[in-house]
Structures are given as structure tokens and as C-alpha cells.
Write an enzyme that holds these catalytic residues in place. Structure first.
Site, PDB file in Angstrom:
ATOM      1  N   TYR A  28      -3.097   0.159  16.712  1.00 31.35           N
ATOM      2  CA  TYR A  28      -3.974   1.328  16.829  1.00 31.35           C
ATOM      3  C   TYR A  28      -5.377   0.931  17.288  1.00 31.35           C
ATOM      4  O   TYR A  28      -6.059   1.706  17.937  1.00 31.35           O
ATOM      5  CB  TYR A  28      -4.107   2.030  15.470  1.00 31.35           C
ATOM      6  CG  TYR A  28      -3.115   3.145  15.240  1.00 31.35           C
ATOM      7  CD1 TYR A  28      -1.750   2.907  15.305  1.00 31.35           C
ATOM      8  CD2 TYR A  28      -3.547   4.439  14.941  1.00 31.35           C
ATOM      9  CE1 TYR A  28      -0.851   3.925  15.073  1.00 31.35           C
ATOM     10  CE2 TYR A  28      -2.648   5.456  14.706  1.00 31.35           C
ATOM     11  CZ  TYR A  28      -1.299   5.197  14.774  1.00 31.35           C
ATOM     12  OH  TYR A  28      -0.418   6.213  14.540  1.00 31.35           O
ATOM     13  N   LYS A  32       8.401  -6.458  11.235  1.00 35.06           N
ATOM     14  CA  LYS A  32       9.337  -6.789  12.318  1.00 35.06           C
ATOM     15  C   LYS A  32       9.177  -8.276  12.594  1.00 35.06           C
ATOM     16  O   LYS A  32       8.880  -8.716  13.712  1.00 35.06           O
ATOM     17  CB  LYS A  32       9.023  -5.913  13.547  1.00 35.06           C
ATOM     18  CG  LYS A  32      10.065  -5.967  14.654  1.00 35.06           C
ATOM     19  CD  LYS A  32      11.391  -5.290  14.301  1.00 35.06           C
ATOM     20  CE  LYS A  32      12.397  -5.488  15.422  1.00 35.06           C
ATOM     21  NZ  LYS A  32      13.751  -5.037  15.067  1.00 35.06           N
ATOM     22  N   ASP A  81      13.415  -1.446  11.468  1.00 33.07           N
ATOM     23  CA  ASP A  81      14.549  -0.642  11.941  1.00 33.07           C
ATOM     24  C   ASP A  81      15.513  -0.370  10.788  1.00 33.07           C
ATOM     25  O   ASP A  81      16.000   0.751  10.596  1.00 33.07           O
ATOM     26  CB  ASP A  81      15.243  -1.301  13.144  1.00 33.07           C
ATOM     27  CG  ASP A  81      15.538  -2.783  12.952  1.00 33.07           C
ATOM     28  OD1 ASP A  81      15.050  -3.382  11.967  1.00 33.07           O
ATOM     29  OD2 ASP A  81      16.258  -3.355  13.794  1.00 33.07           O
ATOM     30  N   ASP A 109       2.878   4.983  10.098  1.00 29.44           N
ATOM     31  CA  ASP A 109       2.759   6.319  10.706  1.00 29.44           C
ATOM     32  C   ASP A 109       4.150   6.929  10.849  1.00 29.44           C
ATOM     33  O   ASP A 109       4.394   8.072  10.463  1.00 29.44           O
ATOM     34  CB  ASP A 109       2.083   6.181  12.074  1.00 29.44           C
ATOM     35  CG  ASP A 109       1.962   7.521  12.792  1.00 29.44           C
ATOM     36  OD1 ASP A 109       1.586   8.512  12.140  1.00 29.44           O
ATOM     37  OD2 ASP A 109       2.252   7.571  14.004  1.00 29.44           O
ATOM     38  N   ASP A 156       6.256   9.976   8.229  1.00 31.07           N
ATOM     39  CA  ASP A 156       6.807  11.262   8.701  1.00 31.07           C
ATOM     40  C   ASP A 156       8.282  11.358   8.319  1.00 31.07           C
ATOM     41  O   ASP A 156       8.770  12.402   7.896  1.00 31.07           O
ATOM     42  CB  ASP A 156       6.685  11.394  10.229  1.00 31.07           C
ATOM     43  CG  ASP A 156       5.413  12.125  10.667  1.00 31.07           C
ATOM     44  OD1 ASP A 156       4.401  12.036   9.942  1.00 31.07           O
ATOM     45  OD2 ASP A 156       5.438  12.772  11.729  1.00 31.07           O
TER      46      ASP A 156
HETATM   47  C1  IPM Z   1      -1.314  10.543  10.945  1.00 34.73           C
HETATM   48  C2  IPM Z   1      -1.438  11.094  12.335  1.00 34.73           C
HETATM   49  C3  IPM Z   1      -2.534  10.330  13.071  1.00 34.73           C
HETATM   50  C4  IPM Z   1      -2.093   8.884  13.178  1.00 34.73           C
HETATM   51  C5  IPM Z   1      -2.898  10.897  14.448  1.00 34.73           C
HETATM   52  C6  IPM Z   1      -3.291  12.362  14.365  1.00 34.73           C
HETATM   53  C7  IPM Z   1      -3.987  10.099  15.106  1.00 34.73           C
HETATM   54  O1  IPM Z   1      -0.213  11.045  12.994  1.00 34.73           O
HETATM   55  O2  IPM Z   1      -2.315  10.561  10.197  1.00 34.73           O
HETATM   56  O3  IPM Z   1      -0.217  10.100  10.590  1.00 34.73           O
HETATM   57  O4  IPM Z   1      -1.357   8.514  14.099  1.00 34.73           O
HETATM   58  O5  IPM Z   1      -2.482   8.105  12.321  1.00 34.73           O
HETATM   59 MG    MG Z   2       1.396  10.458  11.751  1.00 37.14          MG
END
Ligand code: IPM
Ligand code: MG
Length: 354
Positions: free
Chosen positions: A138, A189, A221, A245, A249
């Protein structure tokens, strides 16, 4: 206690309004907060051409904690990178040194059926993902898009971790595990990437400081697969910025809705920024449909970690559990045939349950 309130874009202002409603409802019980609002993300680009205007950064620095909504929207997707709303968020994390991102994924009572997985696979799920937030691909340099001698363009980013960065996030993970089931799974990884080999070595070294916590390692993975195959094997997961990240999710889908998951981003001294992990959801913005519970639960985390008000934090969490147990559902949680309520009604219900 001074709080910087940064509602941002999309559904951000709607869900932050409900969290503030809940915090205010605790004032008669003795909670004293001084909230100051400022622009961040797309709205800040619109108003002053900068997703993190200097006054917003100064406010964030001066406050004890930051309550953050969401940033981003399709309107900004083609803007130059420095003017993208996401840069407001990334710069806040970096400038304030918010390296430790805590993303709990737990199933709330009554929501097992809303999970993407069978309830017998997820019942009782309680995972804490600890994502490193200020390093990795990042932020690594060099990065860019350049044109090769052949005329072809090439994009590149750099994955980098310094030992110190790995060590401090590993310590957060081991310390957090002590308040839970005392198991840390470090996700990397290491079979392919040098950076991740170092990650594994350093996490293993830090483990010696925590002999009471069990450490395991898993390749990313495989971790992505195990999260949907047998997610209850996990207690604390610690991982880098990019893998965290993605996996957070994925973990949110296990709990029923991304609209339920709060997060805390902490610095070395537990100053923090608190935000729902769901993002700006432009498709439902302004319609009063968004689930405010992730932001309300983020406010609870703010009371716990930055303001050291554990009792108030638990009151909010219990109120959220009570409204869910009473069957109240926003659209993201409602199943076929279930009546859904709107954003403000859900906030009101939590206040009533308090
Ligand atoms: C998160 C989001 C952010 C990230 C984006 C909006 C920059 O996806 O907080 O998970 O990638 O960290
Ligand atoms: Mg995110």
C-alpha cells in the site's frame, strides 16, 4: 474527551449520524464527549480540492479519537490519485501512525441465518483479524506507471516490511489473543515472497515473548479457503496490509453482512480511528437504507480502546444484541419475507434498547 467526526461520502454521513445519536444517549449516564465535525474524502475534494485538508488533519491530530464514516464514490474514480477520496483515508492512517487495524468478525445472536455459509459452520464464530495498516504494498516505494523503451506501459508497486513494523503488529496480535482463546494464526505468503519470509521469521521470534499463546502460520491462499471451509478454527489472525484488506472482507461475509463489522485503527498509544469496514456504498447512499450497526459498534470500540470506557462500550454492544434479538433488520440483514427498517429507525431502536 475530544472526538473528530469525519462522516465522509456516500452512506458515511447517514451511519455516523446514528452513531452520534447513540453516543449522545449516553450523556445522561455521564459520558462527556466534545465532537467536532470535518470534511474528508470526496466531499473535501469538492470543497477544497484535497481529500485530507490541513484543518481536518490538524483536528484529527488534536483529538483523542476519530469517528470515521466512509469515503469514495464513482464520481471520483477517474481523478488523479492525489485527489481520490481513498487518499484521505490512507493519509490519515499513515500521518497518525495508525498501524494496528482490529477487525472483529463475530456472529451476532439471531444472525447465523444471514451468513453466506450454513449456520452449523458459523455458529459461535468469533475471529479477530489484526491487519497491519501503514506498510506493505500500500505504501512501499517505488511505485508508479512508466513507459518502457518498447513504448509499452508498465505499472509497479513494492511490497516492503521492516522488522520493526512486523514486530509491533505481532505484539498487538499476541496481546489481543491473551484476552481471548490465546491462539494466533499469522497469514503470509512466505513460500513465494521475500518480504513474507521475513514476516514469518519475525512473528516467530516475537512468539517467544508470549509462551502462553499458541502461534501457527498459514499461507494466504489456504487461509482464504479455510475461512469459508472451517472458519471457527481461527481465534486471532494477524496479517499484512493487503492480505488483511482482502481477508477481512471475506470474513465479514461469514457474519451475515458487511454492514455489521466495526473496526479500530490504533497507534502505539491507543489513540485511534474508528470506522465501519463497509465503505461508502454509493448505490444506496441518501436513501436511508444503510445498516448503521457497524458504525454504532465502531463507536463502542472507540469507547473501549481510546477512551477506556469499557462499561459504556458494553452497554452499546448489549443494546445492539437486544435489537437484533428483537428481530429488527435493515435491508442487508433481512431475509425473504422479513420486514426491513431504515437507517434512522435502527439507530432509534438501539437508543431505546440502551
Ligand atoms: C478498507 C478499504 C480501504 C483499504 C480503501 C477504501 C482504501 O478497502 O479499509 O478495507 O483498502 O484499506
Ligand atoms: Mg477493504
Amino acid at each position: 474527551m475530544r472526538i473528530a467526526v469525519l462522516p465522509g461520502d456516500g452512506i458515511g454521513p447517514e451511519v455516523v449520524a446514528e452513531a452520534l445519536k447513540v453516543l449522545r444517549a449516553l450523556e445522561p449516564a455521564g459520558l462527556r464527549l466534545e465532537c467536532t465535525q470535518a470534511d474528508v474524502g470526496g466531499i473535501a475534494v469538492d470543497r477544497c480540492g484535497d481529500p485530507l485538508p490541513p484543518p481536518t488533519l490538524a483536528l484529527a491530530r488534536a483529538c483523542d479519537a476519530i469517528l470515521f464514516g466512509a469515503v469514495g464514490g464513482p464520481r471520483y474514480d477517474t481523478a488523479p490519485r492525489a485527489q481520490r477520496p481513498e487518499q484521505g483515508l490512507l493519509r490519515l492512517r499513515k500521518e497518525l501512525g495508525l498501524f494496528a487495524n482490529l477487525r472483529p468478525a463475530r456472529i451476532f445472536p439471531g444472525l447465523g441465518g444471514a451468513s453466506a455459509l450454513k449456520s452449523e459452520v458459523v455458529d459461535g464464530l468469533d475471529i479477530l483479524i489484526i491487519r497491519e495498516l501503514t506498510g506493505d504494498i500500500y505504501f512501499g516505494q517505488p511505485r508508479g506507471i512508466h513507459t518502457l523503451a518498447s513504448g509499452e506501459r508498465e505499472g509497479f508497486d513494492t511490497m516492503r516490511y521492516r522488522e520493526g513494523e512486523i514486530r509491533r503488529i505481532a505484539r498487538v496480535a499476541f496481546e489481543s489473543a491473551r484476552g481471548r482463546a490465546r491462539r494466533v494464526c499469522s497469514v503470509d505468503k512466505a513460500n513465494v515472497l521475500e518480504t513474507m519470509q521475513l514476516w514469518r521469521e519475525v512473528v516467530s521470534e516475537v512468539a517467544h515473548e508470549f509462551p502462553d499463546v499458541e502461534l501457527s502460520h498459514m499461507l494466504v491462499d489456504n487461509a482464504a479457503m479455510q475461512l469459508v471451509r472451517a472458519p471457527r478454527q481461527f481465534d486471532v489472525i494477524v496479517t499484512g496490509n493487503m492480505f488483511g484488506d482482502i481477508l477481512s472482507d471475506e470474513a465479514s461475509a461469514l457474519t451475515g453482512s458487511i454492514g455489521m463489522l466495526p473496526s479500530a485503527s490504533l497507534d502505539e498509544r491507543h489513540k485511534g480511528m474508528y470506522e465501519p469496514i463497509h465503505g461508502s456504498a454509493p448505490d444506496i447512499a441518501g436513501k436511508g437504507l444503510a445498516n448503521p450497526l457497524a458504525t454504532i459498534l465502531s463507536a463502542a470500540m472507540m469507547l473501549r480502546y481510546s477512551l477506556r470506557q469499557e462499561a459504556f462500550a458494553q452497554r452499546i454492544e448489549r443494546a445492539v444484541q437486544a435489537v437484533l434479538r428483537a428481530g429488527l433488520r435493515t435491508a442487508d440483514l433481512a431475509r425473504a419475507g422479513e420486514q426491513a427498517i431504515g437507517t434512522a429507525a435502527m439507530g432509534d431502536a438501539v437508543v431505546a434498547a440502551l
